[in-house]
Every structure is written in structure tokens, then in C-alpha cells.
Design an enzyme around this catalytic site. Structure first.
Site, PDB file in Angstrom:
ATOM      1  N   LYS A 256       0.858  -1.185   0.000  1.00  0.00           N
ATOM      2  CA  LYS A 256       0.000   0.000   0.000  1.00  0.00           C
ATOM      3  C   LYS A 256       0.891   1.231   0.000  1.00  0.00           C
ATOM      4  O   LYS A 256       1.691   1.427   0.919  1.00  0.00           O
ATOM      5  CB  LYS A 256      -0.926   0.036   1.209  1.00  0.00           C
ATOM      6  CG  LYS A 256      -1.920   1.184   1.138  1.00  0.00           C
ATOM      7  CD  LYS A 256      -2.844   1.230   2.337  1.00  0.00           C
ATOM      8  CE  LYS A 256      -3.897   2.306   2.102  1.00  0.00           C
ATOM      9  NZ  LYS A 256      -3.343   3.610   1.784  1.00  0.00           N
ATOM     10  N   HIS A 682      12.122  -6.573  27.600  1.00  0.00           N
ATOM     11  CA  HIS A 682      13.158  -7.244  26.824  1.00  0.00           C
ATOM     12  C   HIS A 682      12.469  -8.046  25.718  1.00  0.00           C
ATOM     13  O   HIS A 682      11.617  -8.892  26.000  1.00  0.00           O
ATOM     14  CB  HIS A 682      13.993  -8.170  27.714  1.00  0.00           C
ATOM     15  CG  HIS A 682      14.671  -7.458  28.846  1.00  0.00           C
ATOM     16  ND1 HIS A 682      15.957  -6.988  28.766  1.00  0.00           N
ATOM     17  CD2 HIS A 682      14.210  -7.111  30.081  1.00  0.00           C
ATOM     18  CE1 HIS A 682      16.281  -6.398  29.910  1.00  0.00           C
ATOM     19  NE2 HIS A 682      15.236  -6.455  30.725  1.00  0.00           N
ATOM     20  N   GLY A 736      20.367   2.116  27.424  1.00  0.00           N
ATOM     21  CA  GLY A 736      19.732   2.687  28.599  1.00  0.00           C
ATOM     22  C   GLY A 736      20.668   2.704  29.785  1.00  0.00           C
ATOM     23  O   GLY A 736      20.399   3.355  30.795  1.00  0.00           O
ATOM     24  N   ARG A 807      14.853   2.070  31.983  1.00  0.00           N
ATOM     25  CA  ARG A 807      15.752   1.228  32.752  1.00  0.00           C
ATOM     26  C   ARG A 807      15.682   1.626  34.224  1.00  0.00           C
ATOM     27  O   ARG A 807      15.429   2.798  34.553  1.00  0.00           O
ATOM     28  CB  ARG A 807      17.194   1.352  32.250  1.00  0.00           C
ATOM     29  CG  ARG A 807      17.387   1.028  30.775  1.00  0.00           C
ATOM     30  CD  ARG A 807      16.856  -0.332  30.353  1.00  0.00           C
ATOM     31  NE  ARG A 807      17.464  -1.447  31.037  1.00  0.00           N
ATOM     32  CZ  ARG A 807      18.517  -2.129  30.581  1.00  0.00           C
ATOM     33  NH1 ARG A 807      19.082  -1.783  29.425  1.00  0.00           N
ATOM     34  NH2 ARG A 807      18.988  -3.149  31.257  1.00  0.00           N
ATOM     35  N   ALA A 808      15.923   0.648  35.082  1.00  0.00           N
ATOM     36  CA  ALA A 808      15.753   0.851  36.519  1.00  0.00           C
ATOM     37  C   ALA A 808      16.993   1.460  37.142  1.00  0.00           C
ATOM     38  O   ALA A 808      17.676   0.840  37.973  1.00  0.00           O
ATOM     39  CB  ALA A 808      15.397  -0.466  37.192  1.00  0.00           C
TER      40      ALA A 808
END
Length: 861
Positions: A256, A682, A736, A807-808
């Protein structure tokens, strides 16, 4: 064993016709006396993709010391019901099994001949090739790269000196109805070349004697190209639909394209090029108008789309008129040499169109077909970053107006909307802040919401100037908010509906508003009154026609052989949209240092969903949850539990157990994860249902305990140069944390084993070039502080942190896609955080999109 009369004739005698047809001082094809290089003792077979008078496929089987050959116009088919014509041609020498090249002009069979397939074969029962050939009934088992399983070749009748055969798939368990191997695998197994070039057609410079009588041979003679367009007006239109609408019928799929719909009529050196609304486009697109003159040998009307291409060759509506390369992509023919062909079936019109456009060059182009089922075609479009696919029924005529024979299947929703107002920029600059838009419902306008993103500063100023001329006191929309500043704390200006905008969005809300709309551009080829809300059709289109004209069998639902991975999906394909996700405990602080709450994470995922969902769709995920914030212990989960019924999940059988993974396929899925404080995602490198075929190669670069970021940048730059030398495009992103990920997007068909081997080979080359910086040594004791290059990230089931994932870490960093121009010593990944990334996206857009484009093959594959 009986000996056939044919086997008593020497190979040299059987190759007499082959020799007589060729001048070996002109062609690079092997002469009969050229020895063949052999591997193994099994009989060989090959298939050449030969672009001569017309594109066809030459099947060749080694029988009695020669390659017995058949020309199959449509190529082999995996559908037992699809009986393909195969015309037996002259025998070829065994050395021809390795031939690939361009047969020059003036030579017999001029044009490209690609080695499309090669392998070994035997008959069923084994060792009866000569006898079966003599009887005219060959039953062969092929063992190639693309063709595996059993096929029948049945002689029907001789035509002159050539015998006609039928070639069709045996029902042996390897059949795949609905799978078009020639479209799915167009490349050469020798060189990887996909596109073929046929013989050059010389255009007549003077009219032949019969030209004066040409009008008498035509059924109808139109006097001008414009009159010819009027004769076949109006264009056929497509209906927006969901994948399920294609169930149970025989469909063809095309890319398309996102541009201006256009019809062109050509008569000699005269052309007419008009938009769907009848506007002349020849002055706006003069290069395309000039290119259409190359079709002047024919009187023809074609239908297509005028598009502008981005750097990856994808059509982008917003690039039209901005200096990008422009093309006229043609997908149908309505009139050809005096005949109205609209009543002919789609496949027959496509065949005529392919012949008509066989020698065209840019800016003219034939629309690209996409093989497989609707789901696979749409997945391919998503991988390549396309707008979607068109589904067209194979036996459908070209019918003016909108119907159910042409369907639009979109990767991302977009809508044409009428501009009914605007709000100014809050900072008092002379710029537009957002557009107020509407769609037509009967004789009234229905308010569709605000569009506040997708603009550059230049466009904001141009739109503010343009719309300020049409300001009116009263809103043209009956159901618009009466007091905009009370609702949005903004001043609203209403305008007369004169302009049409195209916007991308995620979905319609229950009250008929666009969710997360983004401006794509103005549509000067549409009138505001044409802006009607498109509602996708989900019910299957019923077949109302009789048997298919070529096979004599009813169209039926496509089926596909299951992959090696056992997968069970938990999603009802016709399930309604998910209920809105309700945020709970939104004031809980997840990132104490900047003070970001769960509500902030929820809002971030909502805003980046239009970019994250295409990257994650179909991919199993593993999750990291931090319900008490990043300062408290978190949880790593492969398996999802307590999911709502509407959430898509995939059950995957691992080596020792089965795990249910979540799959993000809509914005609500991201919001549900955010509400679970699962903000580090992840993702697998492959998608359901093709979990054995990775979409990319992953190069994970991490400086490690002893490395520096400058070392990392030097290695990443060297990696990029290495890939570019192999003509491979790559996409970098931050992890990150301290590292970088470099992804190489791939075409379908690669295995994890192939991808891992390529990654290891590349890393070893990088380590040899920079022995002081990097190593592939697994033992930590032997790394000596160097960066470890690990190719094992490219194994089945391995994951990489998803783009735009949080990210922590205390400062709430984001895994952020980059432009290669940013990968320098000045790069500072810490500045890409929850607080800054959204502003960056407004400026640079989605830099990860090229990683989803696919289309690349690894060297040697």
C-alpha cells in the site's frame, strides 16, 4: 531395468539443438563440450529465472547426461490444485547448472537468466527418470533450498516440435496452498540478485505501413487522452478492513503506497495525468508526465499512486513536493490498445500490466506484490515500515467506486480529516499549536479532536498563516466543545473547512475522537467533504463468483505449514478493542531521585505507544517489574500471570517447560504493563508465527568494568564501517545503561544459526582490528579488561532491551534510538531520560523505524 530409446542417444546428439540456437562467441552460456563441476553422485536439478521475451522459469532435471528442460511461465507452485503449464524445450548441457548471467541483445534468449534454485532430485520410486520421461509421467522429489518435496510432470500433447506438460505439486505433506514461492523468494541462490533485466525493445522511429490501418483494428478510438480517461472513469476504490475480512477467498496482496492516487492516459506523445478528483497533475509532476511518454507505442490508461520516497525507499506522503525522489507506481491497467480491459479478472490485467511495464525505468514503477497470507503480508509490511498492504481478489474486475473486492489493510491507522480550526502556540510565537479537525457525517461535521504533534516549526508557521485567512466566528462543527479554553485552557479559532489533513493515529475513542493523532501533511487532491470516517470491515468477504477460471476449483482459505516452534495464541482474532486501562496507585514514586511516579511512567508509555507498538508487535517479551520503585528489589519475569482476557499472550515450548509470554500489539498492552510497574521490556529478535527467523542481527557493545565509553565509540564506529563495506545498513541505540546496541535489519528467511555465525565472524574481525580494545574470549581472566564481544545475543530465545524502554536506574534513563551522526565522543546516554525523550521525539521522529524495514540479506545468503 528397461533402457529407454532416449538413453541410447548420446548426450552430444541430444545437445545439437542447443548448439544450433546459440552463437558462443556472443553469449556467455556454456558450450556443450564445457565440463560440468559435480558435487556428489545424486542427480541434480536447477531452475533458472529467465527474463527473455517474457519472464518465466526454466526447470532442468539431470537425465541421461543432459539437463532436460521445461519452460514454466508462472514458475512452480506449492498448491496441488494449481496445475502450471510447462513447455518442454531443448536439452541443456550439465555445465548449464552453474550458469548465471545476462544473455546479450541479438542472442537467442536475450535477457537476464538467474540461478533461482538448485539442488538434487530423484524419482518416486527412485532411479526411474529415463523410463518416466519416456512415458510422459515424471514423479520427482526435489531437495533444494526453495523447492522441497514431490512434484508431478505430466505430458499432455505435443504442439509443433515442443511438448506441453503440466507441472503440479504432489500431496505429500509438504504442499502449501496460498504460498507463492516465486514472490516469497525472488532472489538468485548464486548471487542474491532479485530483479531481472530483459531484452531491450527498440522503439520504432518511423511508422510501419500497417500503422495507417491501426484505428480500424481497435474496438473504440478515443480522440484525446482526456476523452480516454472519461471513457473509463471513475477509479476503483478500496474499503478499509481487518485481516479477517480476507478469510475464505483467493486474494493477491500488494504494497500500500502513501501518496496521490492518479490515473494516466497515453496516446503516442500525448498524455493526461489526473488525480482521483479529476485535477490535472502533469504540471505538478512534469518528470512523471515525460516518463509516461515512453509508453507511447500503446494507447493505454493505467491507475497508480504518485509517491515520494524516503532514504529507505518507502513511500511517505509528507515528503511529496519536498525534493524527495518521486515515482509513479502503477498497479492496474484499464484500457489497452483499443480494448476496455476493466472486465478482465485482476490476474489477467496484472499479466498485461507486467508486459506493458517490462522495460520501464524510474520514475515509472510496477507496484510490488507481497506473497503469503494476509497476516504474513501485513507482518512483512510492518517489518519494512510500510503503511500497509492492499488485498485484491484474484478474479475481480475493475469496478468504479468503492466495493469489497479491494481491501486496505493498514499497519498504522491514518485518516483524512477536514481542518475546522486551530489553537495558537502557547508561547505567543506566530505558530500553530494544534489543528482542530472533523469528519463528515451526512450533511454535518463531526468533531474528531485535536492534532498537536507531527509538525516542524516551519510547518507550524505556514499553517498558522494559511488558516488565519479563513477564520470565522461560529464553529462549523455542531458537537465541538463550546468553550475550548475552559476544556483545554487554550484559545480556539474556527475556520471555514477548506483544507484536508492526513493524520496517523492509534484508534478511535468511544465518543468518536482520534487517539494520539499525528499530522502527516495536507492533501491538496481531496475535498473536505470527502473526509468520511473509515470503519474497517472485519467480516469475511463472501465469494459470489464461480470456479476460478484457471484451476476450475473454488477459491479456498489459505493454509500454511506450521513452523518448528509450537505456539498457541490466547487472543481471539475477532475480539473487540480492549477496555481502557485504569491507572491504580498513580502517586506511587518509582524513581525517587527525580520524583517520577507511576502516573508519569503510565503517561510516558501512552505517549510513545505509536512508536513502541510497531517495534514490539508479534515479539514475545520478558519483563522487569519494580512495584516498590527502583530503590527496592525488582522482579524478572519471562512468564506473565493474571493477564486480562484481551491481552495477547504466546505459549512457547522451551527446552524444559512451556512459558506464556506477553506480546504487545496495541497501546493498551503497554499501559497494562505500566500499571504493573513493568517498565523494562526485553524483546525477542523474531516474531510470531516465525520465531525461528530473526528480524535483525544484534551487536551488543558494553564497555564492561575496565572499559571506557570512548573505547566503545571507537568500536561502534569501526563496526559501522565494517557493515557498510558489506553494504549493510545498521541502526544504533543506547542500551539505557552504559552500552550501545547496533541492529542490522534482515529480510525474512534467515535462521538464528546463520545470524549468530555472522555476528561471531564480524566480532572476530573487530577484535583482530582492535586487539587492545576488544576480545571474543569467553574467560573473564583472559579478557584483561578489554570489551567482551558476545555473539550469543543472537541465539533463539535471547532478548534485547526494547527501544524506548525505561531502565531501573535513579535518573530514569531510556533505551533511545540514535542517528549514526550522534555516535561520537560527545554522546552522553544519561541525557536520554523519561523527562527528555518526548521532546527529542518531537524533534527527530522515530529513528528506530529503519530497524523494522528488513529487506537485507547477509553475505552468502
Amino acid at each position: 531395468m528397461a533402457t529407454s530409446r532416449r538413453s541410447k542417444t548420446s548426450a552430444r546428439e541430444r545437445l545439437g539443438t542447443y548448439r544450433a540456437k546459440r552463437d558462443f562467441s556472443l553469449t556467455s552460456e556454456p558450450a556443450p563440450e564445457v565440463p560440468a563441476s559435480r558435487r556428489g553422485s545424486s542427480p541434480i536439478f536447477v531452475v533458472h529465472k529467465h527474463d527473455a521475451t517474457r519472464l518465466h522459469y526454466d526447470l532442468r532435471l539431470e537425465i541421461d547426461g543432459v539437463l532436460v528442460s521445461w519452460a514454466i511461465p508462472k514458475g512452480p507452485s506449492y498448491d496441488p490444485a494449481d496445475k502450471r503449464l510447462a513447455v518442454q524445450t531443448e536439452d541443456h548441457p550439465l555445465a548449464y547448472a552453474s550458469f548465471e548471467g545476462h544473455i546479450p541483445e541479438g542472442a537467442y534468449g536475450a535477457g537476464d537468466s538467474l540461478l533461482w534454485e538448485s539442488g538434487t532430485f530423484d524419482t518416486v520410486p527412485p532411479g526411474q527418470a529415463s523410463e518416466q520421461l519416456a512415458r510422459g509421467r515424471l514423479h520427482v522429489a526435489l531437495n533444494g533450498e526453495k523447492l522441497k518435496g514431490e512434484w508431478h510432470l505430466i505430458r499432455t500433447r505435443p504442439v509443433g516440435k515442443k511438448a506441453q506438460w503440466l507441472c503440479f505439486k504432489a500431496k505429500d505433506g509438504t504442499e502449501r496452498p496460498g504460498y507463492d514461492v516465486t514472490e516469497e523468494r525472488p532472489e538468485s541462490v548464486k548471487s542474491g540478485q532479485r530483479v531481472t533485466r530483459g531484452p531491450r525493445r527498440t522503439r520504432r522511429t518511423s511508422a510501419p505501413p500497417a500503422r495507417a490501418k491501426r484505428p480500424a483494428r481497435r474496438k473504440v478510438q478515443a480522440r484525446t487522452p482526456g476523452a480516454l480517461l472519461e471513457k473509463v472513469w471513475a477509479p476503483m476504490l478500496a474499503t478499509l478492513a481487518q485481516v479477517d475480512a480476507t478469510e475464505g477467498n483467493d486474494w493477491r496482496f500488494e504494497v500500500k503506497y502513501d501518496g496521490f492516487r492518479a490515473l494516466a492516459a497515453v496516446q503516442g506523445e500525448r498524455i493526461a495525468l489526473q488525480s482521483r478528483g479529476g485535477k490535472d497533475l502533469s504540471a505538478r509532476f512534469p518528470a512523471i508526465a515525460r516518463a509516461l511518454e515512453t509508453l507511447g507505442e500503446h494507447e493505454v490508461v493505467v491507475d497508480g499512486e504518485i509517491v515520494a520516497l524516503d532514504a529507505q525507499g518507502r513511500s511517505r506522503f509528507q515528503l511529496l513536493g519536498k525534493g524527495a525522489e518521486e515515482r509513479f507506481v502503477i498497479f492496474d491497467v484499464l484500457w489497452l490498445d483499443g480494448e476496455d480491459v476493466r472486465s478482465r479478472p485482476l490476474d489477467e490485467r496484472r499479466e498485461k500490466l507486467e508486459q506493458l511495464l517490462a522495460r520501464v525505468k524510474p520514475p515509472l514503477e510496477l507496484a510490488e506484490r507481497v506473497g503469503g497470507s494476509a497476516k504474513k503480508a501485513l507482518a512483512e509490511a510492518r517489518r519494512r515500515g510500510l503503511e500497509g498492504v492492499m488485498a485484491k481478489r484474484v478474479d475481480s474486475p475493475y469496478t468504479p467506486g468503492r466495493g469489497a473486492d479491494w481491501l486496505k489493510l493498514k499497519v498504522q491507522a491514518n485518516q483524512e480529516v477536514a481542518i475546522v480550526g486551530f489553537t495558537p502556540m502557547a508561547n505567543e510565537r506566530p505558530e500553530l499549536g494544534s489543528l482542530l479537525v472533523a469528519v463528515r457525517e451526512g450533511d454535518t461535521w463531526h468533531y474528531a479532536g485535536k492534532v498537536g504533534t507531527g509538525y516542524s516549526t516551519k510547518v507550524r508557521r505556514e499553517l498558522r498563516t494559511l488558516l488565519s485567512r479563513d477564520v470565522v466566528k461560529k464553529s462549523p462543527v455542531q458537537d465541538a466543545p463550546l468553550v475550548m479554553d475552559a476544556l483545554h485552557n487554550e484559545e480556539a479559532f474556527w475556520v471555514k473547512p477548506r483544507y484536508v489533513a492526513q493524520v496517523a493515529f492509534t484508534e478511535w475513542t468511544e465518543d468518536g475522537r482520534l487517539r494520539h493523532p499525528s499530522f502527516q501533511g495536507l492533501r491538496t487532491d481531496k475535498r473536505p467533504e470527502e473526509c468520511v470516517r473509515e470503519r474497517p470491515r472485519s467480516t469475511p468477504v463472501r465469494a459470489t463468483r464461480g470456479p476460478h477460471r484457471r484451476t476450475g476449483t473454488k477459491a479456498r482459505k489459505s493454509t500454511r505449514a506450521a513452523g518448528r516452534t509450537s505456539v498457541a495464541r490466547k487472543k481471539d482474532p475477532v475480539a473487540p478493542s480492549a477496555a481502557p486501562v485504569v491507572l491504580t496507585h498513580g502517586d506511587r514514586v518509582l524513581f525517587p531521585e527525580p520524583g517520577f511516579t507511576k502516573a508519569d511512567v503510565f503517561a510516558y508509555f501512552r505517549d510513545v505507544a505509536p512508536l513502541m507498538v510497531p517495534a514490539l508487535e508479534g515479539r514475545p517479551l520478558s519483563l522487569q517489574q519494580w512495584p516498590q520503585g527502583v530503590d527496592a528489589p525488582g522482579f524478572f519475569r519471562q512468564e506473565v500471570r493474571g493477564a486480562p482476557d484481551w491481552l495477547t499472550t504466546v505459549c512457547i515450548h522451551h527446552e524444559t517447560r512451556s512459558l506464556t509470554h506477553v506480546v504487545v500489539d496495541r497501546p493498551e498492552s503497554l499501559l497494562w504493563l505500566a500499571n504493573q510497574s513493568a517498565f523494562t521490556l526485553h524483546t525477542w529478535s523474531s516474531r510470531v508465527p516465525h520465531l525461528e527467523e530473526p528480524d535483525w542481527v544484534v551487536f551488543d557493545l558494553d564497555p564492561g568494568p575496565g572499559g571506557t565509553f570512548d573505547d566503545l565509540i571507537q568500536l561502534a564506529t569501526s563496526l559501522r564501517r565494517h557493515l557498510e563495506a558489506l553494504e549493510l545498513t545498521s541502526v544504533p541505540k543506547t542500551s539505557g545503561k552504559r552500552g550501545l546496541h547496533v541492529l542490522v535489519p534482515l529480510a525474512p528467511g534467515h535462521t538464528y544459526e546463520q545470524v549468530r555465525a555472522f555476528a561471531l565472524e564480524t566480532f572476530e574481525a573487530l577484535a583482530r582490528k582492535h586487539p587492545e580494545l576488544a576480545t571474543t574470549e569467553r574467560s573473564k581472566d583472559r579478557r584483561q579488561g578489554r570489551l567482551y564481544l558476545d555473539a550469543e545475543q543472537n541465539a533463539w530465545g535471547k532478548t534485547v532491551v526494547a527501544p524506548y524502554s525505561l531502565r531501573a536506574l535513579p535518573h530514569a534513563p531510556v533505551s533511545t534510538p540514535l542517528a549514526w551522526s550522534e555516535v561520537t565522543s560527545r554522546l552522553e546516554p544519561r541525557r536520554f531520560t523519561l523527562a527528555t525523550v518526548r521532546r527529542r521525539l518531537d524533534k527527530v521522529g522515530d529513528l528506530f523505524a529503519p530497524a523494522l524495514a528488513g529487506g537485507q540479506k547477509l553475505p552468502g545468503h
